[in-house]
Motif scaffolding. Structure first.
Motif, short mmCIF file in Angstrom:
data_model
loop_
_atom_site.label_atom_id
_atom_site.label_comp_id
_atom_site.label_asym_id
_atom_site.label_seq_id
_atom_site.Cartn_x
_atom_site.Cartn_y
_atom_site.Cartn_z
N THR A 115 -47.43 16.86 108.15
CA THR A 115 -47.49 18.30 107.86
C THR A 115 -48.92 18.70 107.52
OG1 THR A 115 -46.91 17.87 105.55
CG2 THR A 115 -45.11 18.45 107.05
N ILE A 116 -49.27 19.90 107.93
CA ILE A 116 -50.56 20.50 107.61
C ILE A 116 -50.29 21.80 106.88
CG2 ILE A 116 -52.71 21.43 108.54
CD1 ILE A 116 -52.32 19.65 110.96
N ARG A 122 -46.53 16.77 114.53
CA ARG A 122 -47.27 17.39 113.43
C ARG A 122 -46.92 18.87 113.39
NH1 ARG A 122 -53.61 16.59 113.53
NH2 ARG A 122 -52.87 14.42 113.33
N CYS A 128 -44.14 22.52 98.65
CA CYS A 128 -44.68 22.07 99.93
C CYS A 128 -44.90 20.56 99.94
CB CYS A 128 -45.99 22.79 100.23
SG CYS A 128 -45.77 24.54 100.59
N THR A 145 -47.15 22.70 110.96
CA THR A 145 -47.91 23.46 109.97
C THR A 145 -46.96 24.33 109.17
OG1 THR A 145 -49.82 23.53 111.44
CG2 THR A 145 -49.79 25.11 109.63
N SER A 189 -43.25 17.92 102.43
CA SER A 189 -44.12 17.05 103.22
C SER A 189 -43.71 15.59 103.08
CB SER A 189 -45.57 17.24 102.77
OG SER A 189 -46.43 16.37 103.48
N SER A 193 -51.15 25.50 105.65
CA SER A 193 -51.95 26.67 106.03
C SER A 193 -52.03 27.62 104.84
CB SER A 193 -51.32 27.38 107.23
OG SER A 193 -50.03 27.87 106.92
N TYR A 215 -48.68 27.03 102.56
CA TYR A 215 -48.75 26.40 101.25
C TYR A 215 -48.29 27.38 100.18
CZ TYR A 215 -50.42 23.77 97.25
OH TYR A 215 -50.50 23.08 96.06
#
Length: 307
Positions: free
Chosen positions: A195-196, A170, A180, A172, A184, A198, A175
């Motif tokens: 993906t996260i 995972r 994005c 980060t 992702s 931020s 954004y």
């Protein structure tokens, strides 16, 4: 604070009907024959560093955190509703702001869930939901159908869905818009990477005067060979992998204390010619250059010191 409460209430001549505390706010109910001022004076004499203030009900209503507690004088029944301060602006995350799409309906869902948990009557719930719908559509430019659908879904008692098992990797990423989401999807389908997103720096984080370095400010160079020139004409050459400003501060501190933590301090201590030359001198200005892996990290020439 719990120990203070237990001690104060045990020694108090007035015993409240109930005592509820949220951080530093306390909600207390007393009987009609009990004096609230006497209880306040007793609490303020328990510890010289802890002082209480008091707010009593006004019109049979008293706000506590984000809850408005109302008392019916006829049957002494207590009702609760959502409370907002008079200075509240009803400004939330604007729909056109640069935030991941899931965050925006999440704000509406959170406030809807708060209204459902706090309001004790259906009339108060409907009034709060109408207020939320008006605020998000008119002040924050949310689509009407999105707000209505989010509120309706939140009010339903649906069973919690089983959370899907996340990928072993995972990452980060900041954004920045639709790009994005494309990145992702590619990482998920082709590499099995979750993906996260931020958030980007906001005006609040940029326009602050707290003495901290901003994320985009120029940072001191690392992995450098530096040179300190003294007013006597001699110079000191060192090498460090840490920020050069940190190493220079250590040289200055060691030279002032005449300890052995800095080679420069040792040289000054053992050589009477260089004793008067230290990094505290205004003319001792470090000269640095960024070093790359490879030939730049060979053994220094004679006179240079590894630090």
């Amino acid at each position: 604070m719990t120990h203070f409460e237990e001690k104060a209430l045990a020694s108090s001549p007035i015993h409240p009907v109930c005592w509820f505390r949220k951080v530093d706010d306390t909600f207390v109910i007393l009987r009609k024959d009990q004096d609230s001022t006497s209880l306040l004076q007793h609490l303020n004499t328990e510890n010289p560093r802890i002082k209480f203030t008091m707010e009593t009900e006004n019109g049979n209503k008293l706000p506590f955190v984000d809850v408005l507690v109302s008392r019916d004088p006829c049957n002494n029944k207590i009702e609760t509703a959502v409370y907002r301060k008079p200075t509240h602006s009803d400004q939330y995350i604007h729909f056109n702001s640069n935030h991941p799409p899931k965050i925006k309906p999440g704000v509406t869902s959170t406030l809807t869930r708060r209204a459902k948990n706090i309001c004790s009557s259906n009339d108060d719930i409907q009034q709060e939901l109408s207020h939320l719908q008006h605020v998000f559509t008119n002040f924050n430019q949310y689509p009407y159908n999105l707000v209505k659908r989010t509120i309706s879904t939140t009010l339903q008692d649906n069973p919690k869905l089983t959370k899907q098992e996340s990928a072993p990797i995972r990452i980060t990423i900041p954004y920045i818009g639709k790009t994005c989401h494309q990145i992702s999807r590619l990482l998920k389908h082709q590499a099995g990477i979750d993906t996260i997103f931020s958030g980007s720096p906001t005006l609040r984080t940029i326009l602050q005067a707290n003495g901290r370095n901003l994320p985009f400010s120029m940072q001191p160079p690392k992995r450098v060979i530096y040179k300190i020139n003294c007013e006597c004409g001699d110079s000191y050459i060192g090498e460090t992998s840490r920020p050069v400003d940190t190493r220079i501060k250590e040289h200055k501190s060691s030279t002032a204390k005449v300890d052995s933590k800095s080679a420069l301090s040792t040289i000054n201590k053992n050589s009477p010619v260089i004793t008067s030359c230290s990094t505290n001198s205004k003319s001792c200005q470090p000269q640095t250059r960024t070093s790359q892996k490879g030939n730049c990290w060979k053994q220094p020439k004679s006179g240079a010191t590894n630090l």
